[in-house]
Design a protein around this motif. Structure first.
Motif, PDB file in Angstrom:
ATOM      1  N   ALA A  37      -0.612 -13.754  -0.321  1.00  0.00           N
ATOM      2  CA  ALA A  37      -1.424 -12.966   0.618  1.00  0.00           C
ATOM      3  C   ALA A  37      -0.628 -12.672   1.882  1.00  0.00           C
ATOM      4  CB  ALA A  37      -2.695 -13.721   0.959  1.00  0.00           C
ATOM      5  N   VAL A  38       0.086 -13.697   2.375  1.00  0.00           N
ATOM      6  CA  VAL A  38       0.908 -13.511   3.573  1.00  0.00           C
ATOM      7  C   VAL A  38       1.957 -12.444   3.319  1.00  0.00           C
ATOM      8  CG1 VAL A  38       2.633 -14.626   5.034  1.00  0.00           C
ATOM      9  CG2 VAL A  38       0.517 -15.821   4.457  1.00  0.00           C
ATOM     10  N   ARG A  39       2.583 -12.544   2.125  1.00  0.00           N
ATOM     11  CA  ARG A  39       3.622 -11.610   1.731  1.00  0.00           C
ATOM     12  C   ARG A  39       3.083 -10.178   1.736  1.00  0.00           C
ATOM     13  NH1 ARG A  39       8.621 -11.051   2.182  1.00  0.00           N
ATOM     14  NH2 ARG A  39       8.694  -8.865   1.671  1.00  0.00           N
ATOM     15  N   ASP A  40       1.947  -9.963   1.069  1.00  0.00           N
ATOM     16  CA  ASP A  40       1.341  -8.636   1.014  1.00  0.00           C
ATOM     17  C   ASP A  40       1.081  -8.128   2.414  1.00  0.00           C
ATOM     18  OD1 ASP A  40       1.475  -8.643  -1.634  1.00  0.00           O
ATOM     19  OD2 ASP A  40      -0.656  -8.985  -2.014  1.00  0.00           O
ATOM     20  N   ASP A  41       0.692  -9.047   3.269  1.00  0.00           N
ATOM     21  CA  ASP A  41       0.373  -8.686   4.636  1.00  0.00           C
ATOM     22  C   ASP A  41       1.624  -8.174   5.348  1.00  0.00           C
ATOM     23  OD1 ASP A  41      -1.407  -8.444   6.709  1.00  0.00           O
ATOM     24  OD2 ASP A  41      -0.624 -10.272   7.648  1.00  0.00           O
ATOM     25  N   LEU A  42       2.745  -8.877   5.145  1.00  0.00           N
ATOM     26  CA  LEU A  42       3.989  -8.451   5.789  1.00  0.00           C
ATOM     27  C   LEU A  42       4.369  -7.047   5.308  1.00  0.00           C
ATOM     28  CD1 LEU A  42       6.677  -8.785   7.320  1.00  0.00           C
ATOM     29  CD2 LEU A  42       7.585  -9.890   5.275  1.00  0.00           C
ATOM     30  N   ASP A  43       4.237  -6.812   3.976  1.00  0.00           N
ATOM     31  CA  ASP A  43       4.620  -5.518   3.426  1.00  0.00           C
ATOM     32  C   ASP A  43       3.755  -4.387   3.964  1.00  0.00           C
ATOM     33  OD1 ASP A  43       6.557  -6.751   2.003  1.00  0.00           O
ATOM     34  OD2 ASP A  43       5.471  -6.764   0.094  1.00  0.00           O
ATOM     35  N   SER A  44       2.470  -4.687   4.204  1.00  0.00           N
ATOM     36  CA  SER A  44       1.572  -3.589   4.522  1.00  0.00           C
ATOM     37  C   SER A  44       1.341  -3.419   6.021  1.00  0.00           C
ATOM     38  CB  SER A  44       0.230  -3.778   3.800  1.00  0.00           C
ATOM     39  OG  SER A  44      -0.266  -5.053   4.047  1.00  0.00           O
ATOM     40  N   ARG A  45       1.656  -4.457   6.822  1.00  0.00           N
ATOM     41  CA  ARG A  45       1.405  -4.243   8.255  1.00  0.00           C
ATOM     42  C   ARG A  45       2.634  -3.631   8.906  1.00  0.00           C
ATOM     43  NH1 ARG A  45       3.618  -9.428   9.854  1.00  0.00           N
ATOM     44  NH2 ARG A  45       2.365 -10.754   8.540  1.00  0.00           N
ATOM     45  N   PHE A  65       3.983   7.611   7.553  1.00  0.00           N
ATOM     46  CA  PHE A  65       2.734   6.918   7.859  1.00  0.00           C
ATOM     47  C   PHE A  65       2.840   5.420   7.562  1.00  0.00           C
ATOM     48  CE2 PHE A  65      -1.579   5.731   6.017  1.00  0.00           C
ATOM     49  CZ  PHE A  65      -2.138   5.433   7.250  1.00  0.00           C
ATOM     50  N   ARG A  66       3.382   5.086   6.388  1.00  0.00           N
ATOM     51  CA  ARG A  66       3.454   3.665   6.002  1.00  0.00           C
ATOM     52  C   ARG A  66       4.678   2.969   6.576  1.00  0.00           C
ATOM     53  NH1 ARG A  66      -1.505   2.172   4.668  1.00  0.00           N
ATOM     54  NH2 ARG A  66      -2.396   3.405   2.986  1.00  0.00           N
ATOM     55  N   GLY A  67       5.711   3.749   6.923  1.00  0.00           N
ATOM     56  CA  GLY A  67       6.957   3.127   7.373  1.00  0.00           C
ATOM     57  C   GLY A  67       7.798   2.680   6.189  1.00  0.00           C
ATOM     58  N   VAL A  68       9.040   2.299   6.479  1.00  0.00           N
ATOM     59  CA  VAL A  68       9.971   1.905   5.420  1.00  0.00           C
ATOM     60  C   VAL A  68       9.629   0.492   4.960  1.00  0.00           C
ATOM     61  CG1 VAL A  68      12.401   1.605   4.838  1.00  0.00           C
ATOM     62  CG2 VAL A  68      11.730   3.350   6.496  1.00  0.00           C
ATOM     63  N   VAL A  69       9.601   0.299   3.644  1.00  0.00           N
ATOM     64  CA  VAL A  69       9.141  -0.980   3.096  1.00  0.00           C
ATOM     65  C   VAL A  69      10.090  -2.117   3.497  1.00  0.00           C
ATOM     66  CG1 VAL A  69      10.367  -0.871   0.874  1.00  0.00           C
ATOM     67  CG2 VAL A  69       8.153  -2.027   1.025  1.00  0.00           C
ATOM     68  N   PRO A  70       9.565  -3.272   3.924  1.00  0.00           N
ATOM     69  CA  PRO A  70      10.412  -4.411   4.296  1.00  0.00           C
ATOM     70  C   PRO A  70      11.140  -4.982   3.077  1.00  0.00           C
ATOM     71  CG  PRO A  70       8.181  -4.677   5.134  1.00  0.00           C
ATOM     72  CD  PRO A  70       8.148  -3.548   4.167  1.00  0.00           C
ATOM     73  N   PRO A  71      12.271  -5.647   3.299  1.00  0.00           N
ATOM     74  CA  PRO A  71      13.003  -6.278   2.197  1.00  0.00           C
ATOM     75  C   PRO A  71      12.118  -7.264   1.440  1.00  0.00           C
ATOM     76  CG  PRO A  71      14.335  -6.262   4.176  1.00  0.00           C
ATOM     77  CD  PRO A  71      12.984  -5.797   4.584  1.00  0.00           C
ATOM     78  N   LEU A  72      12.389  -7.379   0.133  1.00  0.00           N
ATOM     79  CA  LEU A  72      11.595  -8.270  -0.716  1.00  0.00           C
ATOM     80  C   LEU A  72      11.588  -9.698  -0.185  1.00  0.00           C
ATOM     81  CD1 LEU A  72      12.455  -7.103  -4.312  1.00  0.00           C
ATOM     82  CD2 LEU A  72      10.213  -7.930  -3.627  1.00  0.00           C
ATOM     83  N   GLU A  73      12.748 -10.142   0.368  1.00  0.00           N
ATOM     84  CA  GLU A  73      12.841 -11.534   0.789  1.00  0.00           C
ATOM     85  C   GLU A  73      12.923 -11.664   2.303  1.00  0.00           C
ATOM     86  OE1 GLU A  73      15.246 -13.821  -2.512  1.00  0.00           O
ATOM     87  OE2 GLU A  73      16.164 -11.872  -2.182  1.00  0.00           O
ATOM     88  N   ARG A 119       0.825  -1.225   0.000  1.00  0.00           N
ATOM     89  CA  ARG A 119       0.000   0.000   0.000  1.00  0.00           C
ATOM     90  C   ARG A 119       0.854   1.269   0.000  1.00  0.00           C
ATOM     91  NH1 ARG A 119      -3.820  -1.333   4.876  1.00  0.00           N
ATOM     92  NH2 ARG A 119      -4.228  -3.534   4.458  1.00  0.00           N
ATOM     93  N   ARG A 120       2.043   1.184  -0.576  1.00  0.00           N
ATOM     94  CA  ARG A 120       2.889   2.373  -0.646  1.00  0.00           C
ATOM     95  C   ARG A 120       2.876   2.986  -2.046  1.00  0.00           C
ATOM     96  NH1 ARG A 120       5.176  -1.142   2.805  1.00  0.00           N
ATOM     97  NH2 ARG A 120       5.835  -0.396   4.844  1.00  0.00           N
ATOM     98  N   ALA A 121       1.916   2.601  -2.885  1.00  0.00           N
ATOM     99  CA  ALA A 121       1.869   3.136  -4.253  1.00  0.00           C
ATOM    100  C   ALA A 121       1.723   4.655  -4.230  1.00  0.00           C
ATOM    101  CB  ALA A 121       0.723   2.501  -5.028  1.00  0.00           C
TER     102      ALA A 121
END
Lengths: 240, 331, 49
Positions: B6-14, A217-225, A133-135
């Motif tokens: 879905a789990v992945r998206d959840d990690l990115d957005s929470r 607000f969203r925070g820094v995006v977590p690593p892809l992996e 949701r960081r678009a």
């Protein structure tokens, strides 16, 4: 302040009612004023520890992360040097060595601003930082970049030297070719001055503020992996 | 969508619940500001900034009087770029189009320029002239439009005849040119005194004037500014927009826009290649449309399939997060 | 205040087909690439608590 103001008895605020935060209010107390409702939403969305955190996720550990900040502070130097330039008027820097030096500050800070912004953009692209949701953060950043380019271009148009004569002559064809020249006349020095020192910097500033607030607000995006810490906790609990 | 996704998206957005580290944003900002300030002050002291003086009509009349003379003749005959430009300056052409879309015409003429009147007659009328010039001005203003064009076109052809005068006004054979040679010479004379710059700047009797449209258009009709731009590598088909006068860096942030002008199909000089000619003639409008799409792709990149997956295919992110992955592992 | 090494002289240009660039512009691009690669490769300091 009048004497009677000072004479008025002072009511000491109780700790429970003195807090400026939504938490300071009693839990069951629903704000009734616009101000209170706005504050409640603000505090829910961007509480101070989210707005100005002292800690970041452990993955915020690369020099690439400093380029966003470098872009912002460059913008501050760009605006500051630009404001000094405005005080001397539009031709000051042609006739004064101090003015010319301030113009140089404006010129080089703009170069730095774009260098840092492009590296910031590269970094965020390769991190696919629009995930989760960081678009909107990406979109506002992209708009800020485009607005900056337009602002930079109008700046080059109002140098009132050979370069600005030439690029005004060249670029008018672009705007004219799609009808925009009727509204935005790059060969009109007065119009370009006002766009460059007022409307466009304001637009850049507003978009940048929104961009930064969205980042917080969203925070820094977590690593892809990255391994989901929730799953790790669940796995540990399952083991024990 | 798969569960894993879905789990992945959840990690990115929470909000992040994993390990954290101390990170002082304001300290970072203060250090960054100091670095940028030192760099800016240092670069400015070392390298200054470009400021090649603006061209003037006085300079043009002194450096290239023949070219200015020929340009004035072209303004009178209607063959100059400005005279035949079309909207937003006049109706003498339709302008560019993207296929059937002739956007250039939509807003009509908003900055009217009558080349002969604004560049030749009005400036001459704005100040006292020798009797011969005053007579030439009245002869022009009292003639019909067809007569004016006939005079100016005949003179322009004779002046530019490569087998004849070839640009040299003293070698033009006698002919029915009306007041055209006198008017053109009068403008050049006025310009060399410096009066022409002032006459254009205060055109219409305005005390305040910040609109340089007419001056810019006229300056571009001749070869004086154009030649200097070519010498400075500032032409559009040689990445001119990203270049700067002198040895300073230019507006490289315009490179994506400038790029399209370098492509052979927008640079065509072969008249037999009709498709490329149409593209080249309408390059400004077509490239604007292309850039509009490019900008949309850039702004909405998170939603563009393929483009948004490039960072997964080329995992530069592993370099960014290698310290984290080493310490906390990766999937 | 007009700069110790004012860059008034015309720039050198390098050209490869339709691609061309002035040396000063190339230097800026080079610095950008170097900063980007450096940012990826140079280890970021560990936290000091």
């Amino acid at each position: 302040m009048t004497r009677s103001d000072l004479d008025r008895p002072v009511r000491v605020l109780q700790p429970s009612e003195s807090g400026g935060t939504a938490e300071g209010q009693k839990a069951d107390e629903v704000p009734t004023t616009w101000t209170g409702k706005f504050r409640a939403v603000w505090m829910r969305t961007l509480p101070p520890d989210k707005m100005l955190p002292e800690r970041q996720p452990a993955y915020v550990s690369s020099w690439i992360y400093v380029f966003g900040m470098l872009t912002i502070v460059s913008l501050i130097v760009v605006v500051a040097s630009g404001l000094v330039l405005t005080m001397g008027g539009v031709a000051w820097w042609h006739t004064s060595s101090i003015g010319h030096y301030v113009n140089s500050l404006h010129f080089w800070s703009v170069q730095l601003f774009f260098v840092f912004m492009v590296i910031h953009l590269w970094g965020k692209f390769w991190m696919s930082a629009w995930r989760g949701r960081r678009a909107t953060t990406w979109i506002t950043g992209a708009i800020a970049m485009i607005a900056s380019i337009v602002t930079g271009f109008t700046g080059y148009l109002i140098q009132s030297n050979f370069n600005s004569q030439w690029i005004a002559f060249e670029s008018k064809d672009v705007l004219n070719s799609v009808g925009l020249g009727a509204l935005i006349n790059v060969t009109d020095f007065g119009q370009m001055v006002l766009l460059h020192v007022c409307l466009l910097p304001l637009a850049v500033g507003v978009v940048v503020v929104i961009h930064v607030l969205l980042v917080r607000f969203r925070g820094v995006v977590p690593p892809l992996e990255a391994i989901d810490p929730m799953l790790e906790v669940a796995a540990k609990e399952a083991k024990s | 969508m798969s569960t894993r996704h879905a789990v992945r998206d959840d990690l990115d957005s929470r909000p992040w619940t994993g390990p954290t580290r101390r990170y002082d944003i304001l300290k970072e900002g203060a250090i960054a500001l100091a670095i940028v300030a030192v760099l800016t002050f240092g670069l400015s002291a070392l390298f200054s900034s470009p400021d090649e003086p603006a061209l003037t009509f006085k300079g043009w009349s002194q450096s290239a009087p023949d070219n200015m003379y020929a340009t004035m003749v072209a303004e009178m005959s209607g063959s100059s770029e400005t005279a035949g430009y079309g909207p937003p300056y006049n109706v003498n052409s339709d302008g560019l189009s993207i296929g059937p879309l002739a956007l250039q015409k939509w807003f009509g003429v908003t900055h009217p320029i009558d080349a002969a009147q604004d560049f030749v007659i009005a400036p001459l009328q704005s100040q006292q002239q020798p009797d011969a010039v005053t007579a030439a001005v009245s002869q022009w203003t009292s003639a019909s439009a067809d007569q004016r064009t006939a005079w100016a076109t005949a003179y322009e052809d004779a002046l530019n005849d490569p087998a004849g005068a070839n640009g040299d006004a003293t070698k033009v054979p006698a002919g029915d040119y009306g007041p055209v040679p006198t008017l053109a010479a009068a403008v050049v004379a006025m310009a060399s005194s410096g009066a022409y710059d002032g006459a254009l700047a205060s055109a219409g009797g305005h005390f305040f004037n910040t609109d340089n449209t007419k001056q810019t258009m006229l300056m571009g009709d001749g070869s004086y500014m154009d030649d200097l731009a070519t010498a400075g590598n500032l032409q559009g088909n040689t990445w001119g927009m990203v270049n700067e006068t002198g040895s300073w860096p230019g507006q490289q942030w315009l490179a994506t826009y400038s790029f399209w002008y370098q492509l052979p199909m927008f640079n065509n000089e072969d008249p037999n290649n009709t498709v490329a000619t149409v593209l080249t003639d309408n390059a400004d409008a077509i490239i604007f449309a292309i850039m509009f799409v490019v900008i949309l792709l850039f702004v909405f990149l998170p939603f563009i399939p393929g483009l948004r997956s490039i960072p997964r295919w080329i995992p530069i992110q592993r370099l960014v997060w290698r310290q984290y992955y080493r310490e906390y592992g990766k999937r | 205040m007009n700069g110790m090494a004012a860059l008034d002289q015309p720039a050198q240009y390098l050209t490869w087909g339709w691609l061309s660039s002035s040396i000063p512009n190339l230097i800026v691009v080079g610095i950008m690439l170097a900063l980007f690669v450096g940012a990826l490769l140079i280890p970021f300091p560990k936290e000091s608590e």
